[in-house]
Design an enzyme around this catalytic site. Sequence first.
Site, PDB file in Angstrom:
ATOM      1  N   ARG A  77     -20.632  -1.951  -1.956  1.00  0.00           N
ATOM      2  CA  ARG A  77     -20.381  -3.358  -1.661  1.00  0.00           C
ATOM      3  C   ARG A  77     -21.543  -4.249  -2.091  1.00  0.00           C
ATOM      4  O   ARG A  77     -21.361  -5.390  -2.474  1.00  0.00           O
ATOM      5  CB  ARG A  77     -20.128  -3.546  -0.159  1.00  0.00           C
ATOM      6  CG  ARG A  77     -18.892  -2.834   0.381  1.00  0.00           C
ATOM      7  CD  ARG A  77     -17.611  -3.479  -0.074  1.00  0.00           C
ATOM      8  NE  ARG A  77     -16.457  -2.701   0.368  1.00  0.00           N
ATOM      9  CZ  ARG A  77     -15.778  -1.858  -0.409  1.00  0.00           C
ATOM     10  NH1 ARG A  77     -16.117  -1.727  -1.694  1.00  0.00           N
ATOM     11  NH2 ARG A  77     -14.759  -1.180   0.053  1.00  0.00           N
TER      12      ARG A  77
ATOM     13  N   ASN B 133       0.810  -1.213   0.000  1.00  0.00           N
ATOM     14  CA  ASN B 133       0.000   0.000   0.000  1.00  0.00           C
ATOM     15  C   ASN B 133       0.844   1.264   0.000  1.00  0.00           C
ATOM     16  O   ASN B 133       0.359   2.340  -0.358  1.00  0.00           O
ATOM     17  CB  ASN B 133      -0.933   0.007   1.204  1.00  0.00           C
ATOM     18  CG  ASN B 133      -2.348  -0.376   0.806  1.00  0.00           C
ATOM     19  OD1 ASN B 133      -3.043   0.378   0.155  1.00  0.00           O
ATOM     20  ND2 ASN B 133      -2.751  -1.575   1.184  1.00  0.00           N
TER      21      ASN B 133
ATOM     22  N   CYS C 260      -7.358  -0.553   8.598  1.00  0.00           N
ATOM     23  CA  CYS C 260      -6.933  -1.404   7.485  1.00  0.00           C
ATOM     24  C   CYS C 260      -6.426  -0.434   6.439  1.00  0.00           C
ATOM     25  O   CYS C 260      -5.493   0.321   6.730  1.00  0.00           O
ATOM     26  CB  CYS C 260      -8.074  -2.274   6.988  1.00  0.00           C
ATOM     27  SG  CYS C 260      -9.660  -1.433   6.806  1.00  0.00           S
ATOM     28  N   SER C 261      -7.017  -0.396   5.258  1.00  0.00           N
ATOM     29  CA  SER C 261      -6.584   0.628   4.312  1.00  0.00           C
ATOM     30  C   SER C 261      -7.438   1.877   4.488  1.00  0.00           C
ATOM     31  O   SER C 261      -6.967   2.908   4.937  1.00  0.00           O
ATOM     32  CB  SER C 261      -6.676   0.099   2.886  1.00  0.00           C
ATOM     33  OG  SER C 261      -5.804  -1.002   2.737  1.00  0.00           O
TER      34      SER C 261
ATOM     35  N   LYS D 187     -19.203   1.098   2.910  1.00  0.00           N
ATOM     36  CA  LYS D 187     -19.819   1.507   1.646  1.00  0.00           C
ATOM     37  C   LYS D 187     -20.863   0.491   1.188  1.00  0.00           C
ATOM     38  O   LYS D 187     -20.663  -0.250   0.216  1.00  0.00           O
ATOM     39  CB  LYS D 187     -18.737   1.663   0.584  1.00  0.00           C
ATOM     40  CG  LYS D 187     -17.671   2.689   0.981  1.00  0.00           C
ATOM     41  CD  LYS D 187     -16.947   3.237  -0.234  1.00  0.00           C
ATOM     42  CE  LYS D 187     -16.136   2.213  -0.953  1.00  0.00           C
ATOM     43  NZ  LYS D 187     -15.561   2.743  -2.196  1.00  0.00           N
TER      44      LYS D 187
ATOM     45  N   GLY E  73     -10.340   1.836   6.289  1.00  0.00           N
ATOM     46  CA  GLY E  73     -10.984   1.810   7.595  1.00  0.00           C
ATOM     47  C   GLY E  73     -12.495   1.713   7.534  1.00  0.00           C
ATOM     48  O   GLY E  73     -13.175   2.161   8.456  1.00  0.00           O
TER      49      GLY E  73
ATOM     50  N   ASP F 224     -13.991  -1.384   5.971  1.00  0.00           N
ATOM     51  CA  ASP F 224     -14.392  -2.780   5.786  1.00  0.00           C
ATOM     52  C   ASP F 224     -13.889  -3.645   6.951  1.00  0.00           C
ATOM     53  O   ASP F 224     -14.612  -3.906   7.889  1.00  0.00           O
ATOM     54  CB  ASP F 224     -13.853  -3.324   4.462  1.00  0.00           C
ATOM     55  CG  ASP F 224     -14.510  -2.643   3.269  1.00  0.00           C
ATOM     56  OD1 ASP F 224     -15.739  -2.622   3.232  1.00  0.00           O
ATOM     57  OD2 ASP F 224     -13.790  -2.115   2.403  1.00  0.00           O
ATOM     58  N   ARG F 225     -12.625  -4.047   6.858  1.00  0.00           N
ATOM     59  CA  ARG F 225     -12.072  -4.899   7.908  1.00  0.00           C
ATOM     60  C   ARG F 225     -12.095  -4.197   9.263  1.00  0.00           C
ATOM     61  O   ARG F 225     -12.334  -4.822  10.292  1.00  0.00           O
ATOM     62  CB  ARG F 225     -10.634  -5.270   7.545  1.00  0.00           C
ATOM     63  CG  ARG F 225     -10.576  -6.261   6.418  1.00  0.00           C
ATOM     64  CD  ARG F 225      -9.188  -6.384   5.850  1.00  0.00           C
ATOM     65  NE  ARG F 225      -8.899  -5.353   4.872  1.00  0.00           N
ATOM     66  CZ  ARG F 225      -7.896  -5.394   3.994  1.00  0.00           C
ATOM     67  NH1 ARG F 225      -7.080  -6.420   4.007  1.00  0.00           N
ATOM     68  NH2 ARG F 225      -7.706  -4.432   3.126  1.00  0.00           N
TER      69      ARG F 225
ATOM     70  N   ASN G 124      -8.274  -8.793   1.603  1.00  0.00           N
ATOM     71  CA  ASN G 124      -9.088  -7.652   1.156  1.00  0.00           C
ATOM     72  C   ASN G 124     -10.431  -8.070   0.554  1.00  0.00           C
ATOM     73  O   ASN G 124     -10.747  -9.258   0.463  1.00  0.00           O
ATOM     74  CB  ASN G 124      -8.288  -6.796   0.174  1.00  0.00           C
ATOM     75  CG  ASN G 124      -7.925  -7.566  -1.087  1.00  0.00           C
ATOM     76  OD1 ASN G 124      -8.601  -8.536  -1.445  1.00  0.00           O
ATOM     77  ND2 ASN G 124      -6.861  -7.163  -1.753  1.00  0.00           N
TER      78      ASN G 124
END
EC number: 3.1.3.95
Lengths: 658, 543
Positions: free
Chosen positions: A476, A343, A430-431, A472, A433, A435-436, A368
């Site tokens: 999603r 990343n 996470c990336s 999202k 912030g 989802d995970r 991911n």
Amino acid sequence: MSRDTHPPTDARRRAAGGGQGRRGRRGRALEGAERGPGAKQPGNGGGARSPRVSRMASAPTSKYNSHSLENESVKRTSRDGVNRDLSETVPRLPGETRITDKEVIYICPFNGPIKGRVYITNYRLYLRSLETDSALILDVPLGVISRIEKMGGATSRGENSYGLDITCKDMRNLRFALKQEGHSRRDMFDILTRYAFPLAHSLPIFAFLNEEKFNVDGWTVYNPVEEYRRQGLPNHHWRITFINKCYELCDTYPALLVVPYRASDDDLRRVATFRSRNRIPVLSWIHPENKTVIVRCSQPLVGMSGKRNKDDEKYLDVIRETNRQISKLTIYDARPNVNAVANKATGGGYESDDAYHNAELFFLDIHNIHVMRESLKKVKDIVYPNVEESHWLSSLESTHWLEHIKLVLTGAIQVADKVSSGKSSVLVHCSDGWDRTAQLTSLAMLMLDSFYRSIEGFEILVQKEWISFGHKFASRIGHGDKNHADADRSPIFLQFIDCVWQMSKQFPTAFEFNERFLITILDHLYSCRFGTFLYNCESARERQKVTERTVSLWSLINSNKDKFKNPFYTKEINRVLYPVASMRHLELWVNYYIRWNPRIKQQQPNPVEQRYVELLALRDEYIQRLEELQLAGSAKLAEPSTSPAGPSPMMPHVHTHF
Amino acid sequence: MEFSDLIRTGRAQAKLLRGPEAPPLRGTLCLTGHHLLLSPGPQATSELWLLLLRSVDSIEKRVASDSGTITLRCKDLRVLQLEIEGVEASLDIARSIEALSSLESVITSFPFFYRPKGLRLGDAWHFHPPERYYKRVARETNAWRLSEVNEDFSVCPSYPRAVIVPRSVDDGALARSARFRQGGRFPVLSYHHAPSGTVLVRSSQPLTGPQKRRCAEDEELLRAVLLGARPGARGFIVDTRSSQAAKQARMTGGGTEAKAAYPGWKRLHRPLERGQPLQESFVRLVEACGDLQQSTDSWLRRLEGCCWLAHVKEALSTACLAAQGMEREGACILVHGAEGTDSTLLVTSLAQLILDPLSRTMAGFQELVEREWIQAGHPFQLRCAHSAFSHARSKHEAPTFLLFLDCVWQLGRQFPLSLEFGEGLLLALFEHAYASPFGTFLCNSEKERCLCEVRTRTHSLWSGLNQPKERRKLRNPLYAPNPLAIWPSVELQSLRLWQGLFLRWIRPPEPSEVAWEKVWQIVTDKEKTKLSQPTVSASEPQL
């Protein structure tokens, strides 16, 4: 068309049944398969067997090799709250309008082709069998459709090879065969496309047309100020800020945020420049006793050059210092190490040891959204339409779905354990912030805080950690969007619900809600009947006035709560739940992922639910009696234990529910 | 023989490790003829710890400079570790345990010495004689009679004294049929399905041999079975071997019923795993469950490789086949494999659970186990001599009874309301079948039990289990009588690993007992409310 042509698997299974020939092809009385005569109507208990029961007794459906449960399984798709009249009318919600109807052949993967009439409204596809020996009904909200394809062409030969193949988001496909004349397929294709994918046709999503009324307003369930007050916030170390009131600081965050008391709004603005999409670290949850916190954010914008940001470093230290006993702040980066490194190439990265002296960083190895999407696709491949038979367990293993569940749960357990031990506050990212990170914070909160294990508490958890913090959902799930191959789609929320289900399996008495509650949430994640899951973030919802113009899913659920209650719920305060995240203790959620297959479906739901409802009612009655007794007891100032009808030693336990 | 001869060292100081959950226990270790005791020091609050030596399956010893470690793997799948002071003492104790846990003699086994308070010798042994089941059959049909042809066990050493046979066949014919069946196990009634008037019959294989011998009385007996159901009734012979294996059996004197000799009967082959391969499957499964080091991502593949769930599936679907033949097709069913003492009983007992609501009650299930397993001559002593850990494996061990319990557990999982008993009873039966202070599972047949005077000199497990204090452990709080057949889904997706047994000592976070205790509270609270109201509760069916 002949009903006797079964797919090969059916033929095989029939052979397994002994090849003894005739057997009811399509079953009737299904419920009752596990019910005793006394179990149903309490008023009718004990006495003579009702004729209905004895009839069922004479024709129970063979479960192990029947293909006959279609009615049953399809009926279960029915959406709650709809009064279904089994006469000729088609169920209709207020605001739902009928568009067309057509005679089709439904190619049921379990029972073979069935002639029926399909009714299409602006909300649903409804099919009723036209055959006398089948009561089949399909009731599918159009929102569930992800893709509509034409199968066969003008030159197609062979029976039922010309028609539509509809891929759904809830682990099934629907196939309809149509006559080749008179543009009948084109009409149906066009209408379905139009109403299943309204966004592409500048039509409103059905939730905006829905005029249902409930006696409870689900939009009032979550009030951030109240929820933070419940957590004891603001306090000396944490304050509520309205800096994002107009979504200027971060357009994917909620308007109201909880941040360290010692960080000024200017500090926050400077930190925002160093966090992906300005998603700064903010408080999710605070431990009521040891005051350690769960903080969430997105990745720092470290980039290839290894940029640093003094404000961000200082801010994290301020978070650490909200609790004096803590020497290190624990950072859980949900990603696998390599992904976090990768990343950097796109400007992201993670907190390095050099820059953040008082922090310890751990990677949680959760993959991911693309990996999760592919994994679920593989699950669908082995469960629909035919269940993989020869190497079921190794096929299941090769989907890696349970392994991903395990990693998510393991991560959440670590977060919860850290916080509950009081050794450290935890920062999760996470990336981006959403989802995970949302999975980890919400699951950890579910483990730590028994409030979130009640029905309303869980609604608040979803509303807070998922909806308000900008998971999202629109991207999603792809509500109303025809772009089925969109790389943004991913079953992250489903995975979260699966984790919750795994927990509820391991702690059967810890959750107020039952499996149906979770399945209902998932069904309406796609249905577009409610506004709850629409749009990607709070700012977009505000612009669209979602709370004014749509109904909340929680209205449906909270106005009919009994249906969603777990009768064995025993409320406990301050108990931290640590599920076992070993593969041995995880299982595939068969009642969700394989629910369309009549052969696999467990016979549990109906009768057990019935018994549960009975238990619930009796328990309520008992508690009421107890309260009366206690009232009487306190009036007389008598010791309750001396009264013969007094509370048993177990009483305090039950009493704590209320 | 004196036990004391085998006890080399009677006592030693030791520390006991009982897995990750329980705290270690320190104290004085004592060895008696039947038990290993650990008596904690005077300051300790914990109670005496006791292990029946018979339940030790394998023993492993390691010595260090001044102490030794003994790992005891028990038949109920528990793994215990003893750290013993003194090398000599630990070696002696290990050897003594080894010798005492593998004693062959029945009459010196613990049940002959066990005299618990509150139980009287002889109690509960009379609960389930064959006569009792015959009374029920006689109420439903008069086509069957109780025969005492086996009074002195001379006709069939593995049958009980009394068996239920077609009324029209006399004892002489039975004796001749017995000579035509392996081990003398001529066809006898297992279950009468009153709603369809059909019957489930079991036997061993016919001794047709390579010359394809026939036996007129045996043919007559099976004809009488069909006639007893109704004129023109059909029958299915469910052979639990593959047709290949059945043919091969002719070479060694066995075989199958020839079509021409048994008009009205049709043969179906449903091969079920038995014997050695089944035992290996069990051993591999227990190994996989206990192997916590393995990379976790291969767990499901490994589980599949054990084939245990596949055996569960096969057993259940064969039982469904037999039950369906009776209930749906109105046909009589004869089940046999070779000896008729293993997979045969698995199928007949499961078929009854599926069809017969009475067998799903607490009393009915105990009666079923007693009638279809113990009295029917399942050789418990041979099959359950060792569990999954033993290295000294003779070829007789097989977890057929455990497979039955697993299938019952699967039924209970799919029909959580329909069984009156819960997982607790199944776990107890598993434990007691392998090692028990009670006499119920001793010996291989009624004949042996008679010779050893088991009924008069030991206590019955049923009297132990049916004490009020066991109630909550063994019963299903959600039970609601269900008059219907319960047809399980036998797809692999519907079957689960029985965690409560195989992962029992690798605990899930909330032990199921804790959860069930809460459920019990809710249900008993409910019953209290009910009792205080003048409502008639549904009467429980009587046997």
